[in-house]
Design an enzyme around this catalytic site. Structure first.
Site, PDB file in Angstrom:
ATOM      1  N   HIS A 359      34.378  25.261  46.505  1.00 44.87           N
ATOM      2  CA  HIS A 359      35.298  25.942  45.581  1.00 44.87           C
ATOM      3  C   HIS A 359      36.462  25.084  45.129  1.00 44.87           C
ATOM      4  O   HIS A 359      37.360  25.595  44.460  1.00 44.87           O
ATOM      5  CB  HIS A 359      35.872  27.207  46.219  1.00 44.87           C
ATOM      6  CG  HIS A 359      34.860  28.271  46.460  1.00 44.87           C
ATOM      7  ND1 HIS A 359      34.604  29.279  45.563  1.00 44.87           N
ATOM      8  CD2 HIS A 359      34.028  28.481  47.505  1.00 44.87           C
ATOM      9  CE1 HIS A 359      33.665  30.077  46.051  1.00 44.87           C
ATOM     10  NE2 HIS A 359      33.305  29.609  47.226  1.00 44.87           N
ATOM     11  N   LYS A 547      48.320  34.771  38.905  1.00 44.70           N
ATOM     12  CA  LYS A 547      47.458  33.990  39.808  1.00 44.70           C
ATOM     13  C   LYS A 547      48.360  33.399  40.880  1.00 44.70           C
ATOM     14  O   LYS A 547      49.580  33.478  40.766  1.00 44.70           O
ATOM     15  CB  LYS A 547      46.752  32.876  39.041  1.00 44.70           C
ATOM     16  CG  LYS A 547      47.699  32.041  38.150  1.00 44.70           C
ATOM     17  CD  LYS A 547      46.969  31.002  37.329  1.00 44.70           C
ATOM     18  CE  LYS A 547      46.259  31.514  36.102  1.00 44.70           C
ATOM     19  NZ  LYS A 547      44.821  31.467  36.154  1.00 44.70           N
ATOM     20  N   ARG A 548      47.758  32.802  41.936  1.00 39.27           N
ATOM     21  CA  ARG A 548      48.578  32.136  42.940  1.00 39.27           C
ATOM     22  C   ARG A 548      49.452  31.086  42.280  1.00 39.27           C
ATOM     23  O   ARG A 548      49.077  30.487  41.278  1.00 39.27           O
ATOM     24  CB  ARG A 548      47.683  31.490  44.006  1.00 39.27           C
ATOM     25  CG  ARG A 548      47.137  32.483  45.012  1.00 39.27           C
ATOM     26  CD  ARG A 548      48.231  33.171  45.811  1.00 39.27           C
ATOM     27  NE  ARG A 548      48.831  32.270  46.760  1.00 39.27           N
ATOM     28  CZ  ARG A 548      48.485  32.174  48.039  1.00 39.27           C
ATOM     29  NH1 ARG A 548      47.542  32.957  48.522  1.00 39.27           N
ATOM     30  NH2 ARG A 548      49.101  31.323  48.834  1.00 39.27           N
ATOM     31  N   LYS A 553      48.210  24.885  38.539  1.00 41.36           N
ATOM     32  CA  LYS A 553      48.002  26.008  37.624  1.00 41.36           C
ATOM     33  C   LYS A 553      49.064  26.038  36.521  1.00 41.36           C
ATOM     34  O   LYS A 553      48.951  26.746  35.545  1.00 41.36           O
ATOM     35  CB  LYS A 553      47.984  27.325  38.392  1.00 41.36           C
ATOM     36  CG  LYS A 553      46.800  27.423  39.373  1.00 41.36           C
ATOM     37  CD  LYS A 553      46.801  28.731  40.130  1.00 41.36           C
ATOM     38  CE  LYS A 553      45.771  28.801  41.234  1.00 41.36           C
ATOM     39  NZ  LYS A 553      44.407  29.099  40.760  1.00 41.36           N
ATOM     40  N   THR A 655      38.733  33.059  37.766  1.00 37.04           N
ATOM     41  CA  THR A 655      38.022  34.309  37.515  1.00 37.04           C
ATOM     42  C   THR A 655      38.932  35.298  36.777  1.00 37.04           C
ATOM     43  O   THR A 655      38.433  36.204  36.101  1.00 37.04           O
ATOM     44  CB  THR A 655      37.522  34.944  38.832  1.00 37.04           C
ATOM     45  OG1 THR A 655      38.568  34.854  39.814  1.00 37.04           O
ATOM     46  CG2 THR A 655      36.289  34.230  39.354  1.00 37.04           C
ATOM     47  N   LYS A 659      38.273  38.178  33.735  1.00 39.92           N
ATOM     48  CA  LYS A 659      38.716  39.579  33.777  1.00 39.92           C
ATOM     49  C   LYS A 659      39.498  39.919  32.518  1.00 39.92           C
ATOM     50  O   LYS A 659      39.314  40.990  31.917  1.00 39.92           O
ATOM     51  CB  LYS A 659      39.593  39.823  35.016  1.00 39.92           C
ATOM     52  CG  LYS A 659      38.810  39.744  36.317  1.00 39.92           C
ATOM     53  CD  LYS A 659      39.710  39.685  37.547  1.00 39.92           C
ATOM     54  CE  LYS A 659      38.885  39.197  38.744  1.00 39.92           C
ATOM     55  NZ  LYS A 659      39.715  38.691  39.833  1.00 39.92           N
TER      56      LYS A 659
HETATM   57  C1  26V Z   1      42.038  26.910  51.597  1.00 42.99           C
HETATM   58  C2  26V Z   1      42.788  27.271  52.660  1.00 42.99           C
HETATM   59  C3  26V Z   1      43.343  26.222  53.506  1.00 42.99           C
HETATM   60  C4  26V Z   1      43.754  26.678  54.865  1.00 42.99           C
HETATM   61  C5  26V Z   1      44.377  28.024  54.948  1.00 42.99           C
HETATM   62  C6  26V Z   1      43.758  29.086  54.122  1.00 42.99           C
HETATM   63  C7  26V Z   1      43.008  28.624  52.931  1.00 42.99           C
HETATM   64  C8  26V Z   1      42.471  29.564  52.087  1.00 42.99           C
HETATM   65  C9  26V Z   1      41.728  29.194  50.997  1.00 42.99           C
HETATM   66  C10 26V Z   1      41.519  27.868  50.756  1.00 42.99           C
HETATM   67  C11 26V Z   1      40.558  27.475  49.698  1.00 42.99           C
HETATM   68  C12 26V Z   1      41.031  27.385  48.371  1.00 42.99           C
HETATM   69  C13 26V Z   1      39.839  27.277  47.493  1.00 42.99           C
HETATM   70  C14 26V Z   1      39.825  28.333  46.450  1.00 42.99           C
HETATM   71  O1  26V Z   1      40.328  29.420  46.606  1.00 42.99           O
HETATM   72  N1  26V Z   1      39.231  27.997  45.337  1.00 42.99           N
HETATM   73  C15 26V Z   1      39.166  28.884  44.190  1.00 42.99           C
HETATM   74  O2  26V Z   1      37.905  29.525  44.219  1.00 42.99           O
HETATM   75  C16 26V Z   1      37.732  30.413  43.128  1.00 42.99           C
HETATM   76  C17 26V Z   1      36.408  31.094  43.328  1.00 42.99           C
HETATM   77  O3  26V Z   1      35.378  30.175  43.238  1.00 42.99           O
HETATM   78  C18 26V Z   1      37.803  29.647  41.822  1.00 42.99           C
HETATM   79  O4  26V Z   1      37.683  30.555  40.762  1.00 42.99           O
HETATM   80  C19 26V Z   1      39.118  28.901  41.716  1.00 42.99           C
HETATM   81  O5  26V Z   1      39.135  28.110  40.559  1.00 42.99           O
HETATM   82  C20 26V Z   1      39.315  28.038  42.935  1.00 42.99           C
HETATM   83  O6  26V Z   1      40.604  27.458  42.930  1.00 42.99           O
END
Ligand code: 26V
Length: 810
Positions: A359, A547-548, A553, A655, A659
């Protein structure tokens, strides 16, 4: 077979009867919360027999099962979507009105299950909805965090994080399954024995044991009687209450021990795209993986006469990012140590069962774990990873001489770190990205050597969203309007939204679409007023970025545009611009200093712009706090403009873009993530594309050639804004926004905000002109809705099912 659906009157009577029997109350004594629980229990009574029947059917048909392993499931609230999917939403709405309640007030009683950070977690929730709705035998495995993602409050423009104790009130959708609990082992010593046949046997001693207790949540398919399961694991001490009777130090030691075990599923780590090697997080990951894999194997054995060497015929496990990638060594461990497979046969089974979704390519988000930490916490798992690594590296050395020099970049264990993405690629049969450009970047750049090694493994699955929640449920008026002109088939086959193209120039239809958007905007304006006290003009353009909060972003680019407009209006108060309402919502990771500075800046600009009578209310800046699924549901139907302005190459898919498109907003965006695929469909004339391309960005990163200071020195508008930041013009004290200033000028603007500034302004001038031409705008809007069917997660799930999982609807 399903029972005939309740009528409105029956539904109403059920509410009244239940109030009497369960609460000993009359309708006029009931509060909204009582009614919420009553309706949930009516829905549960409908669901339960179907849930059981679905499981029976899977057993009878002995079909292959998909298990979606994810550290996050951002399901939001479930009452309204369960009613919708059960075919009871209309009855419930009408019955509630008849009883004098506002349905939306009742549904709002539910506390969102905020068990996710953002896109990745919400995607998992949309996928579950599609799996059930399309009759697939697919289930989710996750963690039942006692605290979800923090609740955001804003105090004087600063983000404050409060714990999200979402389980404070009884959660009506879960059921505890104590008899399905499993034991998880951490730490301990590994002993190796040589057996008579010369093979090795591994036994573990002195491990710390933790119980994993499952809580099941039904996943209701859309009016098809299919109910799959989302199983969330909770960590409990193996001690029972009654064991805690010792006195003095033992008692407190035991309590302490119990507390530290419960901590494993205590809270969701609040980070999106940044990885820190925290041991508790590693524990969570292994806890999820070990309990899920044990459960999967137990189910397989219970239902199959086949040996485990046939596991891949009946089971496929999709891992959502690398977070559950310990599934690979855990499955190996069980096959080797408990089932006594040879390494080769265990490896063959494992690599036929596991599939991996990537992702992100952001390097700071790629997970690595210190070797020593893994060795200490999971000694046997470490040994298995070490062996996988040895064999993999040897294979390159002997069979791929051309890659020998690259071994340090490919090795799973390198420089004392374990690289989880590398483990995931090596240990799975499928690796997919989440939008076309993202997968291409994985293949050609980020993971190019792995692509050389395993070209057949890589594939793309462009993300999607469930149109049931994100159109039918959140925008019933638009949905009805669509059904009025093209009939109801699009609900089952969202691609049929394309029939709307025939009406994209039909003035009377466009006027109705306009009217619906206006009503949605009025509703949002009221919410904004209730929550912030600010009155916004519902005739203004609602320009939305939700968004976050992350540098890539580029919320900063958006706020720079706002400051520019404000500066213009101050100089030329009579400038003829269409009034705009800029709407933000975003959580920043608690330790992400720059992101928090941007939140502060948005608030500071808002506090100036919103109250300056010189600009005659032409601009309003709104920040809605505590962004979550429920808030998104209120904002999205009211958006005119969807801001998708990440630095090209950085947003894997996005995403929110889908939406808002589905609700008729027009995208202002870069050629990044799924924006590109939206653009392919609707064309440049129905979308506002601007800025650097991914190739240009990557080229700058590799070869240099970008100088932010040059832009500062040559573009007066940019200079003015940055100087305003630096000189404390926006801020209570002078140093307030200096970090943003320094980051741009002294770290050379790593996300190209200044580089894309001018094209962004020009694009927004086009937006302004386009918005004034009502019919053209509405035509664009309807064209976007018409093409949005492709972005239903039903399409995505069908692609996963046929290309990766090899499963058919049951
Ligand atoms: C990383 C971490 C690091 C440690 C602590 C918790 C945590 C939680 C999530 C992440 C992963 C981040 C990756 C992510 O959210 N990617 C997003 O995924 C979406 C669904 O595929 C996509 O639409 C977004 O563009 C992408 O940034």
């Amino acid at each position: 077979m399903s029972l005939p659906k309740l009528t409105v009157n029956e539904f109403k009577e059920r509410i009244i009867d239940k109030l009497k029997s369960d609460y000993v109350k009359d309708i006029h004594e009931a509060c909204e919360n009582d009614i919420y629980y009553i309706i949930s229990s009516i829905v549960n009574e409908e669901i339960l027999p179907q849930w059981h029947a679905t499981q029976q059917k899977y057993k009878e048909k002995n079909c292959k099962q998909v298990y979606y392993l994810s550290m996050e499931f951002l399901v939001g609230s479930l009452l309204e979507s369960n009613l919708l999917n059960c075919g009871l939403l209309e009855q419930s709405n009408q019955a509630l009105e008849m009883l004098g309640f506002k349905p939306e007030k009742i549904y709002a009683q539910e506390h969102d299950a905020g068990l996710g950070n953002g896109g990745l977690g919400r995607l998992a929730a949309c996928f579950l909805d599609s799996l059930s709705s399309l009759y697939y035998a697919g289930h989710g495995y996750g963690i039942r965090y006692r605290y979800g993602l923090f609740e955001q409050r804003i105090i004087h423009g600063n983000q404050l994080e409060l714990p999200d104790y979402w389980l404070k009130n009884r959660y009506p959708w879960e059921s505890r399954k104590e008899d399905e609990a499993v034991c998880i082992h951490f730490h301990g010593d590994v002993h190796m024995f040589k057996k008579n046949d010369g093979s090795l046997e591994f036994k573990y001693k002195n491990t710390d044991k933790v119980m994993a207790v499952p809580y099941d949540i039904p996943v209701v398919g859309y009016q098809n009687d299919v109910i799959n399961t989302l199983r969330l694991w909770s960590a409990e001490s193996v001690y029972q209450e009654e064991d805690l009777t010792g006195d003095g130090s033992q008692y407190y030691h035991d309590l302490d021990h119990q507390h530290s075990i419960e901590q494993i599923t205590g809270f969701l780590y609040p980070d999106d795209s940044s990885h820190e090697g925290k041991e508790l997080r590693l524990k969570q990951q292994y806890f999820l993986v070990s309990s899920s894999i044990q459960n999967i194997i137990k189910n397989f054995k219970r239902n199959q006469k086949l040996s485990l060497s046939h596991l891949s015929e009946k089971v496929v496990i999709q891992i959502n990012d690398t977070h559950p990638s310990l599934a690979i060594p855990e499955l190996m461990r069980i096959l080797l140590d408990e089932e006594h497979f040879s390494w080769e046969s265990a490896w063959e089974v494992t690599t036929k069962v596991i599939a991996y979704t990537n992702h992100t390519t952001l390097s700071e988000a790629l997970e690595t774990w210190p070797k020593g930490m893994m060795q200490h916490l999971l000694p046997r798992i470490y040994m298995i990873i070490d062996e996988i690594n040895e064999r993999f590296c040897k294979g390159i050395w002997f069979d791929h001489e051309e890659l020998r020099e690259q071994i340090p970049e490919l090795a799973i264990i390198a420089h004392e770190q374990i690289h989880m993405a590398r483990l995931s690629i090596v240990g799975s049969f499928s690796v997919n990205g989440v939008a076309r450009i993202h997968t291409e970047i994985l293949k050609k750049k980020e993971m190019k050597h792995f692509y050389t090694l395993f070209p057949d493994r890589f594939n793309n699955k462009t993300n999607g969203i469930t149109h049931r929640r994100w159109l039918l449920q959140v925008n019933p008026k638009l949905s009805n309007l669509i059904t009025d002109v093209i009939g109801p088939k699009w609900v089952q086959r969202p691609k049929q939204l394309i029939s709307l193209l025939k009406y994209s120039k039909d003035t009377s239809f466009l006027e109705k679409v306009d009217q619906v958007k206006r009503e949605n905007k009025i509703r949002l304006a009221n919410i904004i007023h209730e929550r912030t006290g600010i009155l916004v003009d519902d005739q203004s353009i609602f320009d939305v970025q939700i968004k976050r909060l992350h540098e890539y972003k580029r919320q900063l680019l958006n706020i720079f545009h706002i400051i520019y407009l404000y500066n213009e209006l101050k100089e030329h108060p009579n400038l003829d611009i269409t009034p705009r309402t800029f709407i933000f919502a975003a959580k920043a990771a608690p330790s992400y200093h720059l992101a928090k500075e941007v939140i502060k800046l948005i608030h500071t600009v808002a506090s100036i712009v919103n109250y300056d009578s010189d600009i005659q209310g032409k601009l309003k800046v709104i920040f809605l706090e505590n962004y979550n699924v429920s808030l998104a549901e209120k904002i999205i139907p009211a958006a005119d403009i969807s801001e998708q302005i990440s630095t090209a190459s950085k947003e894997a898919s996005g995403t929110g873009n889908m939406k808002m498109m589905m609700n008729g907003a027009i995208t202002v965006g870069t050629l990044d993530g799924a924006n590109i695929e939206i653009n392919d469909l609707v064309g440049d004339q129905n979308m506002f594309i601007f800025g650097l391309t991914a190739d240009e960005v990557l080229d700058y990163y590799h070869h240099g050639g970008y100088n932010a200071t040059d832009i500062y020195n040559t573009d007066d508008r940019v200079k003015r804004i940055l100087d305003q930041l630096n000189q404390g013009e926006f801020g209570s004290h002078e140093i307030e926004f200096k970090d943003i200033y320094y980051n741009i000028l002294y770290h050379n603007d790593p996300y190209f905000v200044l580089k894309d500034f001018e094209p962004y302004l020009e694009t927004h001038e086009l937006v302004e002109r386009a918005y004034r031409d009502r019919l053209t705008w509405l035509n664009m809007s309807v064209t976007n809705i018409a093409y949005s069917g492709k972005f239903s997660s039903d399409r995505t799930i069908q692609e996963y099912a046929t290309d990766i999982w090899k499963i058919k609807p049951v």
